[in-house]
Every structure is written in C-alpha cells, then in structure tokens.
Scaffold this motif. Structure first.
Motif, PDB file in Angstrom:
ATOM      1  N   ASN A  88       0.675  -1.234  -0.131  1.00 39.51           N
ATOM      2  CA  ASN A  88      -0.013   0.019  -0.079  1.00 39.51           C
ATOM      3  C   ASN A  88       0.868   1.199   0.026  1.00 39.51           C
ATOM      4  OD1 ASN A  88       0.911  -0.187   2.669  1.00 39.51           O
ATOM      5  ND2 ASN A  88      -0.768   0.295   3.685  1.00 39.51           N
ATOM      6  N   LEU A  89       2.088   1.359  -0.659  1.00 42.80           N
ATOM      7  CA  LEU A  89       2.739   2.451  -0.689  1.00 42.80           C
ATOM      8  C   LEU A  89       2.290   3.448  -1.525  1.00 42.80           C
ATOM      9  CD1 LEU A  89       6.431   0.867  -0.953  1.00 42.80           C
ATOM     10  CD2 LEU A  89       4.993   1.640   1.009  1.00 42.80           C
ATOM     11  N   PRO A  90       2.559   4.735  -1.388  1.00 40.07           N
ATOM     12  CA  PRO A  90       2.105   5.845  -2.051  1.00 40.07           C
ATOM     13  C   PRO A  90       2.882   6.123  -3.424  1.00 40.07           C
ATOM     14  CG  PRO A  90       3.582   6.863  -0.379  1.00 40.07           C
ATOM     15  CD  PRO A  90       3.583   5.357  -0.084  1.00 40.07           C
ATOM     16  N   ILE A  91       3.673   5.286  -3.691  1.00 37.41           N
ATOM     17  CA  ILE A  91       4.615   5.014  -4.936  1.00 37.41           C
ATOM     18  C   ILE A  91       4.638   3.783  -5.599  1.00 37.41           C
ATOM     19  CG2 ILE A  91       6.068   7.196  -4.107  1.00 37.41           C
ATOM     20  CD1 ILE A  91       8.165   4.849  -3.903  1.00 37.41           C
ATOM     21  N   LYS A  92       4.756   3.610  -6.802  1.00 34.24           N
ATOM     22  CA  LYS A  92       4.945   2.409  -7.550  1.00 34.24           C
ATOM     23  C   LYS A  92       6.252   1.595  -7.140  1.00 34.24           C
ATOM     24  CE  LYS A  92       2.345   3.884 -11.490  1.00 34.24           C
ATOM     25  NZ  LYS A  92       2.251   4.127 -13.029  1.00 34.24           N
ATOM     26  N   THR A  93       6.150   0.491  -7.104  1.00 33.39           N
ATOM     27  CA  THR A  93       7.320  -0.465  -6.748  1.00 33.39           C
ATOM     28  C   THR A  93       8.430  -0.070  -7.765  1.00 33.39           C
ATOM     29  OG1 THR A  93       6.097  -2.167  -5.910  1.00 33.39           O
ATOM     30  CG2 THR A  93       8.043  -2.722  -6.248  1.00 33.39           C
ATOM     31  N   GLU A  94       8.424   0.187  -9.111  1.00 30.37           N
ATOM     32  CA  GLU A  94       9.250   0.708 -10.011  1.00 30.37           C
ATOM     33  C   GLU A  94      10.325   1.659  -9.318  1.00 30.37           C
ATOM     34  OE1 GLU A  94       6.413  -0.078 -10.825  1.00 30.37           O
ATOM     35  OE2 GLU A  94       6.344  -2.014 -12.152  1.00 30.37           O
ATOM     36  N   GLU A  95       9.417   2.808  -9.086  1.00 31.29           N
ATOM     37  CA  GLU A  95       9.964   3.841  -8.721  1.00 31.29           C
ATOM     38  C   GLU A  95      10.803   3.745  -7.331  1.00 31.29           C
ATOM     39  OE1 GLU A  95       6.999   7.161  -8.368  1.00 31.29           O
ATOM     40  OE2 GLU A  95       5.892   6.325  -9.566  1.00 31.29           O
ATOM     41  N   LEU A  96      10.166   2.911  -6.152  1.00 36.50           N
ATOM     42  CA  LEU A  96      11.053   2.682  -5.134  1.00 36.50           C
ATOM     43  C   LEU A  96      12.432   1.922  -5.532  1.00 36.50           C
ATOM     44  CD1 LEU A  96      11.009   2.257  -1.984  1.00 36.50           C
ATOM     45  CD2 LEU A  96       9.712   0.226  -2.416  1.00 36.50           C
TER      46      LEU A  96
ATOM     47  N   VAL B 248       8.778   7.939   0.641  1.00 37.30           N
ATOM     48  CA  VAL B 248       7.554   7.397   1.157  1.00 37.30           C
ATOM     49  C   VAL B 248       6.908   8.144   2.332  1.00 37.30           C
ATOM     50  CG1 VAL B 248       7.015   5.244   2.546  1.00 37.30           C
ATOM     51  CG2 VAL B 248       8.695   4.828   0.754  1.00 37.30           C
ATOM     52  N   GLY B 249       7.723   8.693   3.164  1.00 39.94           N
ATOM     53  CA  GLY B 249       7.258   9.667   3.975  1.00 39.94           C
ATOM     54  C   GLY B 249       7.007   8.953   5.403  1.00 39.94           C
ATOM     55  N   ASP B 250       6.530   9.639   6.134  1.00 40.46           N
ATOM     56  CA  ASP B 250       6.443   9.289   7.885  1.00 40.46           C
ATOM     57  C   ASP B 250       5.169   8.330   8.336  1.00 40.46           C
ATOM     58  OD1 ASP B 250       8.681  10.948   8.292  1.00 40.46           O
ATOM     59  OD2 ASP B 250       7.310  12.813   9.007  1.00 40.46           O
ATOM     60  N   ASP B 251       4.283   8.321   7.408  1.00 40.48           N
ATOM     61  CA  ASP B 251       3.357   7.288   7.511  1.00 40.48           C
ATOM     62  C   ASP B 251       3.694   5.895   7.596  1.00 40.48           C
ATOM     63  OD1 ASP B 251       1.677   9.441   8.112  1.00 40.48           O
ATOM     64  OD2 ASP B 251       0.936   9.547   5.994  1.00 40.48           O
ATOM     65  N   TYR B 252       4.700   5.593   7.298  1.00 39.18           N
ATOM     66  CA  TYR B 252       5.409   4.077   7.157  1.00 39.18           C
ATOM     67  C   TYR B 252       6.603   3.828   7.929  1.00 39.18           C
ATOM     68  CZ  TYR B 252       2.231   4.152   3.103  1.00 39.18           C
ATOM     69  OH  TYR B 252       1.043   4.202   2.318  1.00 39.18           O
ATOM     70  N   GLN B 253       6.440   2.644   8.552  1.00 40.12           N
ATOM     71  CA  GLN B 253       7.564   1.898   9.285  1.00 40.12           C
ATOM     72  C   GLN B 253       8.743   1.879   8.370  1.00 40.12           C
ATOM     73  OE1 GLN B 253       6.556  -0.740  12.502  1.00 40.12           O
ATOM     74  NE2 GLN B 253       8.408  -1.927  11.899  1.00 40.12           N
ATOM     75  N   LEU B 254       9.788   2.573   8.555  1.00 43.79           N
ATOM     76  CA  LEU B 254      10.909   2.301   7.508  1.00 43.79           C
ATOM     77  C   LEU B 254      12.173   1.840   8.258  1.00 43.79           C
ATOM     78  CD1 LEU B 254      10.624   6.077   5.888  1.00 43.79           C
ATOM     79  CD2 LEU B 254       9.472   3.802   5.354  1.00 43.79           C
ATOM     80  N   SER B 255      12.957   0.795   7.748  1.00 47.74           N
ATOM     81  CA  SER B 255      14.306   0.139   8.320  1.00 47.74           C
ATOM     82  C   SER B 255      15.088  -0.232   7.317  1.00 47.74           C
ATOM     83  CB  SER B 255      13.720  -0.902   9.272  1.00 47.74           C
ATOM     84  OG  SER B 255      13.097  -1.873   8.588  1.00 47.74           O
ATOM     85  N   VAL B 256      16.402  -0.390   7.735  1.00 46.65           N
ATOM     86  CA  VAL B 256      17.424  -0.858   6.798  1.00 46.65           C
ATOM     87  C   VAL B 256      18.360  -1.400   7.841  1.00 46.65           C
ATOM     88  CG1 VAL B 256      19.605   0.172   5.718  1.00 46.65           C
ATOM     89  CG2 VAL B 256      17.300   1.414   5.607  1.00 46.65           C
TER      90      VAL B 256
END
Length: 109
Positions: free
Chosen positions: A11-19, A88-96
């Motif tokens: 449910n990301l706000p961008i397309k997977t290809e862009e990511l 992606v922004g702050d609405d998503y949990q992000l980790s590396v």
C-alpha cells in the motif's frame, strides 16, 4: 555487490518500480560500489500487522561483502533510510539493515 532486497507493504504511495529505482540510485550515490555490481529487487506483502499505528512498512536488507568499515556501513544505511523517508514519508515504518556476506562461502557465477 551489494544485493539490495526491499520488502514492503503493498500500500505504498509510490509504484514499486519507482521505489526500486530510487533505492538503487541512492546506493550508487554512496560511491561505495562499482555501479555495475549493484542489484536491487523488491517484494510486496499484502498481509502484515504493525503495532505502531503506521500505514505500512518498507525494510531494506543490504547484503555486502564483508570487510567494509563501520563508517561505510553507516553511510550506506543512512543514505538508504533518507531515500526512503524522501519517497515514502512518515506514515510508514522504515528500516534498513546491512548484512556482511562472508567471501569464504559466498558464491556466484
């Protein structure tokens, strides 16, 4: 190297290809790798649960050959996380997470 494996909610706000393109370019921008050796791929998940109220998630696994300095690994991790925050922004949990591949047992053709 590296192998960048992106796992994300569907449910990301961008397309997977862009990511994939953004993360691939971010890794190249660190100047830690020969640009011809960077490999990036993504898998999405439609079923997930998060305990923190976030809308979804993105997690990047960066598999690199062992032997890099901690500062280089931090630079890669920070660069990838900042790229995620930008796209992606702050609405998503992000980790590396950076993983060392042991050259004694890693094989490729």
């Amino acid at each position: 190297m590296p192998h960048l494996i992106i796992e994300h909610s569907n449910n990301l706000p961008i397309k997977t290809e862009e990511l994939v393109t953004s993360i691939h370019q971010a890794a190249i921008s660190t100047a830690l790798f020969d640009l011809t050796t960077v490999k990036t791929r993504a898998s999405s998940f439609s079923h997930f649960q998060l305990g923190n109220g976030k809308a979804g998630f993105v997690h990047i696994q960066a598999h690199i050959m062992a032997g890099r300095e901690i500062e280089q690994k931090q630079r890669l991790s920070d660069t990838l996380l900042y790229a995620l925050e930008d796209i992606v922004g702050d609405d998503y949990q992000l980790s590396v997470h950076i993983y060392d591949l042991m050259p004694e047992i890693y094989r490729k053709n």
